[in-house]
Design a protein around this motif. Structure first.
Motif, short mmCIF file in Angstrom:
data_model
loop_
_atom_site.label_atom_id
_atom_site.label_comp_id
_atom_site.label_asym_id
_atom_site.label_seq_id
_atom_site.Cartn_x
_atom_site.Cartn_y
_atom_site.Cartn_z
N ASP A 122 0.83 -1.21 0.00
CA ASP A 122 0.00 0.00 0.00
C ASP A 122 0.86 1.25 0.00
O ASP A 122 0.50 2.27 -0.62
N MET A 123 2.00 1.20 0.68
CA MET A 123 2.87 2.37 0.75
C MET A 123 3.64 2.58 -0.54
O MET A 123 3.95 3.71 -0.92
N ILE A 124 3.95 1.48 -1.24
CA ILE A 124 4.57 1.63 -2.56
C ILE A 124 3.59 2.30 -3.51
O ILE A 124 3.96 3.19 -4.28
N ARG A 125 2.33 1.89 -3.46
CA ARG A 125 1.33 2.48 -4.35
C ARG A 125 1.15 3.97 -4.07
O ARG A 125 1.00 4.78 -4.99
N ALA A 126 1.17 4.35 -2.82
CA ALA A 126 0.98 5.76 -2.46
C ALA A 126 2.24 6.58 -2.69
O ALA A 126 2.17 7.76 -3.05
N GLY A 127 3.41 5.96 -2.51
CA GLY A 127 4.67 6.69 -2.59
C GLY A 127 4.85 7.62 -1.40
O GLY A 127 3.99 7.74 -0.52
N TYR A 128 5.98 8.28 -1.34
CA TYR A 128 6.27 9.29 -0.31
C TYR A 128 5.98 8.75 1.10
O TYR A 128 5.40 9.45 1.93
N SER A 129 6.40 7.50 1.35
CA SER A 129 6.11 6.88 2.65
C SER A 129 7.37 6.23 3.23
O SER A 129 7.48 5.00 3.30
N TYR B 40 12.09 0.24 -4.57
CA TYR B 40 11.86 1.63 -4.99
C TYR B 40 10.38 1.99 -4.86
O TYR B 40 9.50 1.15 -5.07
N TRP B 41 10.13 3.25 -4.51
CA TRP B 41 8.79 3.81 -4.55
C TRP B 41 8.88 5.29 -4.88
O TRP B 41 9.91 5.94 -4.64
N ASP B 42 7.82 5.84 -5.48
CA ASP B 42 7.81 7.26 -5.85
C ASP B 42 8.04 8.12 -4.61
O ASP B 42 7.41 7.92 -3.58
N GLY B 43 8.94 9.07 -4.75
CA GLY B 43 9.23 9.98 -3.65
C GLY B 43 10.43 9.58 -2.83
O GLY B 43 10.88 10.36 -1.98
N LEU B 44 10.97 8.39 -3.05
CA LEU B 44 12.16 7.98 -2.29
C LEU B 44 13.31 8.96 -2.51
O LEU B 44 14.07 9.27 -1.58
N GLU B 45 13.40 9.48 -3.73
CA GLU B 45 14.47 10.43 -4.03
C GLU B 45 14.28 11.77 -3.32
O GLU B 45 15.22 12.57 -3.25
N SER B 46 13.10 12.03 -2.77
CA SER B 46 12.91 13.25 -1.97
C SER B 46 13.48 13.09 -0.57
O SER B 46 13.62 14.07 0.16
#
Length: 363
Positions: A264-271, A290-296
């Protein structure tokens, strides 16, 4: 942090027991820093048997802890604590969270907040009409929605669910508890996490497959609730439970540590998970999915390593020399100390409180 002492009441899953949950360490870190800044915190926790038999912090010196038996006791005995507080926070997974939250929002005279340590899981539950601790009707009643997930999810909470103010309040780490130390390196790669159905396939792909491909390598997994049916590779040790007091040594005894993210956290990203921050604060280089926002949070390739397979994991373990390995860990540690300590989160919390107060006064 603001100098005016505030009264803050928190109703959370647990602060006394870290057994099988990530809530206790999160609350402990933030509450310690609030106390250090002069604020007074009372933590109300439902007294349940599984935490009662696994308490590793019974009487913290940085807040007042009250254990209550049921909703009736909460309403009858602690109404004044809720009414008089400058801020009342209700955490995710609090038993009977919907009636508790409704009561808090009705009674509190200060700012009310929902602290979602499980935001993607919560939103998935809402979509299934599962209102275990939060309902769509309750979200607009809270003045503030504090979320472990940032990015687009905050806009979703405001626009689709009607939150007046949704803000990210990520997990964090206490540098006094997590830091590099000289201990014997016993494992090439370790993983710390409670068993879950959705994390097991990536654990087997990223760690088990790497272990099978390198018989000389040493691997370790620590965490409860793993089924007896799991077939552990011969060079993978399993530690059934590791209390927080032993986490630092666990990380420091690894060449690398593995991070695996809930689906669920991969789908949401930024977690980002607390394990990311704990390991990084120890200066141990992290291999992660990897998940969206990891680079932040971390610079990919320089502060964190990304793997999608056992082969990629093995390439990091075998091909990176010790100098670069240690440099990756140190760069991540510096990032954490600059942005992601419990003191940073406590200050963010107080900033949000005053932001909401200002908004409410101007209505």
């Amino acid at each position: 942090m603001n100098k005016v002492p505030l009264e803050i009441t928190i109703l959370g899953l647990s602060i006394t027991s870290s057994w099988g949950n990530g809530h206790a360490t999160t609350f402990r870190g933030i509450v310690k820093e609030l106390h250090r800044a002069g604020h007074r915190v009372t933590f109300l926790e439902r007294d349940v048997p599984w935490y009662a038999s696994n308490r590793d912090l019974v009487n913290p010196d940085f807040c007042k802890v009250i254990l209550y038996q049921d909703l009736n006791e909460l309403k009858n005995e602690y109404e004044d604590l809720v009414r008089s507080a400058d801020m009342v926070i209700v955490g995710s997974y609090v038993p009977e969270g919907v009636p508790v939250g409704t009561w808090v929002c009705d009674e509190a005279e200060g700012v009310t907040a929902f602290y979602d340590i499980d935001t993607p899981v919560t939103l998935a539950k809402l979509q299934r009409n599962d209102y275990e601790y939060l309902s769509p009707e309750l979200i607009p009643m809270y003045d503030l929605y504090l979320s472990f997930t940032g990015g687009p999810t905050l806009k979703l909470l405001e626009e689709q669910y009607g939150s007046p103010c949704a803000r990210a309040l990520y997990c964090s780490v206490e540098p006094a508890l997590y830091y590099p130390e000289r201990v014997e390196i016993t494992d090439d790669l370790g993983y710390l996490g409670t068993y879950s159905d959705d994390r097991q396939p990536p654990l087997e792909r990223l760690l088990f497959d790497a272990a099978k491909g390198w018989s000389e390598g040493k691997f370790v997994v620590a965490g409860p609730q793993y089924p007896d049916s799991i077939v552990w590779p011969a060079n993978v040790r399993h530690i059934h439970h590791l209390p927080p007091a032993e986490h630092r040594k666990f990380y420091n005894s690894q060449r690398y540590t593995l991070n695996i993210t809930r689906a669920d956290m991969i789908r949401a990203g930024y977690s980002p998970s607390v394990r990311l921050f704990e390991a990084a604060a120890c200066g141990v280089p992290i291999i992660s999915d990897y998940w969206d926002g990891l680079e932040s949070v971390f610079e990919l390739g320089k502060e964190i390593l990304i793997s999608a397979s056992g082969e990629e994991t093995l390439a990091y373990l075998k091909d990176i020399d010790d100098v670069e390995r240690q440099a990756i860990g140190e760069r991540a540690r510096q990032k954490i100390l600059k942005k992601h300590t419990a003191a940073h989160r406590a200050q963010e919390l107080i900033d949000y409180l005053y932001e909401v107060k200002g908004t409410l006064m101007n209505r």
